[in-house]
Write a protein that holds these residues in place. Structure first.
Motif, PDB file in Angstrom:
ATOM      1  N   LEU A 111     -28.316  89.087  33.033  1.00 24.91           N
ATOM      2  CA  LEU A 111     -29.148  87.886  33.058  1.00 24.91           C
ATOM      3  C   LEU A 111     -29.529  87.403  31.662  1.00 24.91           C
ATOM      4  O   LEU A 111     -29.490  86.197  31.380  1.00 24.91           O
ATOM      5  CB  LEU A 111     -30.438  88.158  33.844  1.00 24.91           C
ATOM      6  CG  LEU A 111     -30.359  88.159  35.369  1.00 24.91           C
ATOM      7  CD1 LEU A 111     -31.702  88.578  35.953  1.00 24.91           C
ATOM      8  CD2 LEU A 111     -29.967  86.784  35.889  1.00 24.91           C
ATOM      9  N   THR A 148     -20.799  87.227  29.823  1.00 21.65           N
ATOM     10  CA  THR A 148     -21.493  87.519  31.077  1.00 21.65           C
ATOM     11  C   THR A 148     -20.537  88.088  32.121  1.00 21.65           C
ATOM     12  O   THR A 148     -20.822  89.102  32.761  1.00 21.65           O
ATOM     13  CB  THR A 148     -22.146  86.238  31.628  1.00 21.65           C
ATOM     14  OG1 THR A 148     -22.870  85.575  30.597  1.00 21.65           O
ATOM     15  CG2 THR A 148     -23.083  86.563  32.775  1.00 21.65           C
ATOM     16  N   GLY A 152     -26.881  84.600  35.405  1.00 24.56           N
ATOM     17  CA  GLY A 152     -26.840  84.677  33.949  1.00 24.56           C
ATOM     18  C   GLY A 152     -26.190  83.449  33.334  1.00 24.56           C
ATOM     19  O   GLY A 152     -26.684  82.914  32.327  1.00 24.56           O
TER      20      GLY A 152
END
Length: 244
Positions: A26, A66, A116
């Motif tokens: 995140l 991510t 995220g």
């Protein structure tokens, strides 16, 4: 509440009790964006980045971070650890198929990945006026295909590893080059042309996401290659996967 929903709820509570991976997925890209954006030189236009600001050009690479973090580090470590601890084997002795535990973990980690990336885009727009994808559907398609391919690679690592630590080590074989080719370590415009060309067709498809982001639109060949990687990695993972 059906069985899968119950397992997903339980696994979510467990993930939140030890939230290292959740917080990493995140917050890591957003924190890096804020750190990079604090450097004035990265907020100015440059010929190196085709007239864009460095901060604008770097956002798709942070999307790569991510996806790679959750797909090639989190999911292999968790699933291989469950195998190591005998949790998958014990599930196999119950009426609940262990595949549901696997699906629950995929749901959690993909959700963290999406959240995220969403936080990254919102922060980039709100704090640094980074424009969002000009072709949202093209970006979404590239993101879905790239995420599927990377999570497939992560499942391959989890399939052949006996321990969580071993799974992380195996996944690093893909993690490091994907991060490099995706422009995480060094902005893609500064990479040699041949490296940029290779990165254009390697999951998670940073070039396709860049093209959709800047407005030119992802190329059909890029999306086709991503789709092939996505299908191939998932098929290989399914063939190799063992519950014990």
């Amino acid at each position: 509440m059906n069985t899968l929903a119950k397992i997903t709820f339980t696994e979510t509570k467990l993930a939140l009790r030890s939230p290292a991976w959740v917080l990493a997925g995140l917050l890591s890209p957003a924190v890096l964006l804020l750190g990079l954006g604090a450097i004035p030189a990265l907020r100015t236009q440059s010929e190196t980045t085709a007239g864009m600001r460095f901060i604008d050009a770097w956002v798709p690479s942070l999307v790569v971070l991510t996806i790679a973090l959750m797909g090639l580090q989190a999911i292999p470590a968790v699933i291989a650890a469950y195998r190591e601890q005998g949790i998958l084997r014990r599930f196999a002795t119950t009426p609940v198929h262990p595949a549901k535990l696997l699906v629950a973990q995929l749901i959690i980690n993909v959700t963290v990945t999406v959240a995220g990336v969403g936080l990254l885009i919102v922060l980039g727009s709100a704090v640094f006026d980074v424009p969002g994808p000009r072709h949202p559907l093209g970006f979404l398609l590239a993101f879905v295909l790239g995420t599927t391919a990377i999570f497939g690679f992560g499942l391959i690592a989890a399939s052949v590893a006996k321990t969580g630590r071993a799974a992380g080590g195996i996944a690093m074989v893909a993690y490091i080059p994907i991060m490099f080719l995706g422009g995480v370590y060094l902005p893609r415009p500064l990479l040699p042309t041949v490296i940029q060309d290779i990165g254009a067709y390697v999951p998670p498809g940073v070039k396709a996401m860049e093209d959709a982001w800047t407005g030119t639109g992802a190329q059909p060949l890029q999306l086709a290659v991503l789709a092939a990687f996505a299908v191939g990695s998932c098929v290989v993972a399914a063939k190799l996967f063992r519950w014990e």
